[in-house]
Design a protein around this motif. Structure first.
Motif, PDB file in Angstrom:
ATOM      1  N   VAL A 136       5.614  -5.212   3.518  1.00 31.31           N
ATOM      2  CA  VAL A 136       5.995  -3.823   3.226  1.00 31.31           C
ATOM      3  C   VAL A 136       5.079  -3.329   2.113  1.00 31.31           C
ATOM      4  O   VAL A 136       5.060  -3.905   1.028  1.00 31.31           O
ATOM      5  CB  VAL A 136       7.478  -3.726   2.814  1.00 31.31           C
ATOM      6  N   ASP A 137       4.316  -2.248   2.416  1.00 33.43           N
ATOM      7  CA  ASP A 137       3.256  -1.770   1.524  1.00 33.43           C
ATOM      8  C   ASP A 137       2.342  -2.962   1.214  1.00 33.43           C
ATOM      9  O   ASP A 137       1.740  -3.492   2.102  1.00 33.43           O
ATOM     10  CB  ASP A 137       3.834  -1.062   0.302  1.00 33.43           C
ATOM     11  N   SER A 138       2.305  -3.430  -0.027  1.00 34.67           N
ATOM     12  CA  SER A 138       1.381  -4.555  -0.269  1.00 34.67           C
ATOM     13  C   SER A 138       2.151  -5.842  -0.580  1.00 34.67           C
ATOM     14  O   SER A 138       1.583  -6.818  -1.048  1.00 34.67           O
ATOM     15  CB  SER A 138       0.440  -4.213  -1.417  1.00 34.67           C
ATOM     16  N   GLN A 139       3.464  -5.832  -0.316  1.00 33.57           N
ATOM     17  CA  GLN A 139       4.274  -7.022  -0.627  1.00 33.57           C
ATOM     18  C   GLN A 139       4.362  -7.934   0.604  1.00 33.57           C
ATOM     19  O   GLN A 139       4.961  -7.560   1.613  1.00 33.57           O
ATOM     20  CB  GLN A 139       5.674  -6.578  -1.053  1.00 33.57           C
ATOM     21  N   ASP A 141       4.949 -11.718   2.922  1.00 33.57           N
ATOM     22  CA  ASP A 141       5.946 -12.793   3.143  1.00 33.57           C
ATOM     23  C   ASP A 141       7.390 -12.322   3.045  1.00 33.57           C
ATOM     24  O   ASP A 141       8.220 -12.949   2.383  1.00 33.57           O
ATOM     25  CB  ASP A 141       5.716 -13.967   2.165  1.00 33.57           C
ATOM     26  N   ILE A 142       7.701 -11.229   3.728  1.00 30.78           N
ATOM     27  CA  ILE A 142       9.094 -10.745   3.747  1.00 30.78           C
ATOM     28  C   ILE A 142       9.701 -11.160   5.088  1.00 30.78           C
ATOM     29  O   ILE A 142       9.133 -10.895   6.139  1.00 30.78           O
ATOM     30  CB  ILE A 142       9.138  -9.206   3.579  1.00 30.78           C
ATOM     31  N   LYS A 143      10.866 -11.819   5.021  1.00 29.23           N
ATOM     32  CA  LYS A 143      11.495 -12.266   6.275  1.00 29.23           C
ATOM     33  C   LYS A 143      12.349 -11.172   6.898  1.00 29.23           C
ATOM     34  O   LYS A 143      12.451 -11.066   8.108  1.00 29.23           O
ATOM     35  CB  LYS A 143      12.349 -13.509   6.013  1.00 29.23           C
ATOM     36  N   GLU A 144      13.020 -10.372   6.036  1.00 30.72           N
ATOM     37  CA  GLU A 144      13.943  -9.356   6.554  1.00 30.72           C
ATOM     38  C   GLU A 144      13.702  -8.045   5.806  1.00 30.72           C
ATOM     39  O   GLU A 144      14.206  -7.864   4.700  1.00 30.72           O
ATOM     40  CB  GLU A 144      15.387  -9.861   6.361  1.00 30.72           C
ATOM     41  N   PRO A 145      12.903  -7.118   6.383  1.00 33.23           N
ATOM     42  CA  PRO A 145      12.564  -5.897   5.637  1.00 33.23           C
ATOM     43  C   PRO A 145      13.630  -4.797   5.686  1.00 33.23           C
ATOM     44  O   PRO A 145      13.520  -3.813   4.971  1.00 33.23           O
ATOM     45  CB  PRO A 145      11.291  -5.419   6.343  1.00 33.23           C
ATOM     46  N   VAL A 146      14.664  -4.968   6.538  1.00 32.49           N
ATOM     47  CA  VAL A 146      15.681  -3.916   6.676  1.00 32.49           C
ATOM     48  C   VAL A 146      16.360  -3.676   5.327  1.00 32.49           C
ATOM     49  O   VAL A 146      16.778  -4.618   4.648  1.00 32.49           O
ATOM     50  CB  VAL A 146      16.728  -4.303   7.754  1.00 32.49           C
ATOM     51  N   GLY A 147      16.435  -2.391   4.950  1.00 32.18           N
ATOM     52  CA  GLY A 147      17.086  -2.047   3.677  1.00 32.18           C
ATOM     53  C   GLY A 147      16.103  -1.861   2.534  1.00 32.18           C
ATOM     54  O   GLY A 147      16.473  -1.432   1.446  1.00 32.18           O
ATOM     55  N   MET A 148      14.828  -2.195   2.749  1.00 32.49           N
ATOM     56  CA  MET A 148      13.819  -2.036   1.694  1.00 32.49           C
ATOM     57  C   MET A 148      13.163  -0.650   1.815  1.00 32.49           C
ATOM     58  O   MET A 148      13.209  -0.023   2.862  1.00 32.49           O
ATOM     59  CB  MET A 148      12.745  -3.121   1.826  1.00 32.49           C
ATOM     60  N   GLY A 150       9.606   1.611   1.670  1.00 35.68           N
ATOM     61  CA  GLY A 150       8.171   1.386   1.866  1.00 35.68           C
ATOM     62  C   GLY A 150       7.595   2.362   2.882  1.00 35.68           C
ATOM     63  O   GLY A 150       8.308   2.827   3.777  1.00 35.68           O
ATOM     64  N   GLY A 151       6.300   2.656   2.726  1.00 36.83           N
ATOM     65  CA  GLY A 151       5.653   3.602   3.632  1.00 36.83           C
ATOM     66  C   GLY A 151       4.964   2.922   4.793  1.00 36.83           C
ATOM     67  O   GLY A 151       4.922   3.444   5.895  1.00 36.83           O
TER      68      GLY A 151
END
Length: 452
Positions: A136-139, A141-148, A150-151
């Motif tokens: 997400v954006d430049s972050q 190793d995210i396993k579950e992005p729902v709820g974050m 980001g563009g």
């Protein structure tokens, strides 16, 4: 509370076709109500090459399962394998219109649908799109992005691809046998559900399912599927080698392999001899067990080296990709004597035999926990999991919206439900969102209906 939801797994293998019917008991374990088996005559290396014979074998297996269980089978979850299956890795991203809104399931769905539009080779179709890590954006190793927030939502995908004609032939056979196809799933993934623990998937594990016509591989790491492959060799080529090497008929070669076969030639003495009856009044043949195990060893070694090459290609030898839990062997071919020791010797990885008994109810027939039924148990689990997606509680629906199947997919706010209750409107159970693969299955069913 007794659960009456029933599902059926149909494993269309090269050696046998298995129909397994079952349900979950009150402890969440699988209670197998009936199982039917038939010799698979129209399948070679996981691919249907004789439609008529395959339909007959499916009907035979289903009839047997129905008579044992006393249940009527209408729809089945089918496994797909075969030498035409390949996998690839792909990265893709979407730019979200409003970065101040949280990421939802529909954003992930949009991203996955984008991957589904990838241009494949002529005659190929995407079977599974399995997200691995998100960014997400430049972050990373995210396993579950729902709820974050980001563009830009980006993900790495494991994409499984197969030949359209082979998939459609399986669908045609199932439909012609008088059954509905409720889902199609990749066989290595089904076997993995049946025999691997979550801890193994986290630590890193390679599942090797040795069937009659193919050897399926599924690699997991950090709880995510990382690599799949189908190698077009299995137990049948070992039988073929014994038949050629000992100049005997196939039936005798298969029996020899099962009763006296070993993957480790060092343990047999030269004096150990087995006598095979001759054909139609001919002299019996004498075969030394040492020779037999040499033939088996040579072919098994080739299969394992093929698989090990795939494991190395995935990146097992790198620090990040190391498979700490080693290898799990399953499928009918994994019952060959001393196979585990040979695999450990060739790969240097810890190895165990995978039995699908962990998910079965305690009073299940011992035969069902044989590695040969791992795929069938996995497909049955897949079918039961699919049924759990239905939300049981009724949701009120205005009469005028009840026009088509698609209208079942909607969200209601509480006020609207209260309003409908006041109007005493009719209702029907609501389903959760369709998975990406359910949509593929629906498109596939549509194709079959139109093709008639």
């Amino acid at each position: 509370m007794e659960n009456n939801k029933i599902a059926v797994g149909l494993d269309i293998g090269t050696t046998k076709i298995v129909a397994m019917i079952g349900r979950k008991n009150e402890y969440g374990k699988i209670e197998v109500l009936g199982i039917g088996k038939a010799k698979s005559l129209g399948v070679k290396r996981g691919v249907v090459n004789n439609i008529t014979q395959t339909i007959q074998s499916i009907q035979q297996a289903v009839d047997e399962a129905e008579s044992v269980s006393g249940q009527k089978i209408d729809d089945v979850v089918v496994g797909i394998a075969g030498q035409h299956i390949r996998s690839l890795h792909h990265s893709d991203y979407i730019t979200r219109p409003n970065a101040d809104e949280v990421i939802t399931e529909s954003d992930i769905e949009e991203l996955v649908n984008q991957v589904h539009k990838l241009v494949m080779l002529p005659g190929e179709e995407i079977i599974h799109v399995l997200p691995q890590e998100f960014k997400v954006d430049s972050q990373p190793d995210i396993k579950e992005p729902v709820g974050m927030y980001g563009g830009r939502l980006e993900a790495n995908f494991h994409v499984v691809v197969g030949q359209v004609s082979s998939i459609r032939n399986i669908g045609r056979c199932v439909k012609s046998a008088g059954l509905d196809l409720s889902d199609i799933t990749l066989e290595p993934l089904a076997s993995a559900s049946a025999v691997l623990s979550q801890e193994e998937k986290e630590a890193g594990v390679a599942l090797i399912d040795i069937g009659g016509g193919t050897t399926d591989l599924a690699i997991f790491k950090d709880g995510i599927i990382r690599h799949t492959a189908v190698i077009p060799f299995g137990g049948n080529v070992i039988t073929e080698d014994i038949k050629e090497g000992c100049s005997i008929i196939e039936k005798q070669a298969e029996l020899l392999k099962i009763k006296f076969g070993s993957a480790w030639p060092g343990e047999n003495k030269d004096t150990e001899i087995v006598s095979i009856p001759g054909l139609r009044g001919r002299e019996p043949k004498e075969i030394t067990l040492k020779n037999l195990s040499k033939i088996i060893h040579a072919r098994v070694q080739e299969i394992i080296e093929h698989v090990y090459l795939e494991i190395k290609n995935y990146g097992h030898e790198t620090q990040k990709g190391k498979l700490i839990a080693g290898i799990v062997l399953t499928g009918g071919g994994s019952q060959l004597k001393h196979l585990r020791q040979l695999v450990e010797y060739i790969t240097g990885m810890d190895t165990r035999i995978g039995y699908p008994n962990e998910h079965l109810a305690g009073d299940s027939d011992d035969n069902l926990s044989s590695p040969a039924y791992a795929t069938a148990v996995g497909l049955l689990m897949e079918g039961l999991k699919r049924q759990d997606k239905y939300i049981e509680e009724p949701v009120f629906v205005p009469k005028q919206t009840q026009t088509s199947f698609e209208d079942e997919y909607f969200e209601d706010d509480e006020e609207e439900i209260a309003e409908n209750v006041a109007k005493k409107e009719v209702y029907k159970p609501r389903r959760k969102d369709k998975s990406f693969f359910e949509k593929f299955t629906e498109r596939f069913k549509e194709f079959l209906d139109n093709a008639e």
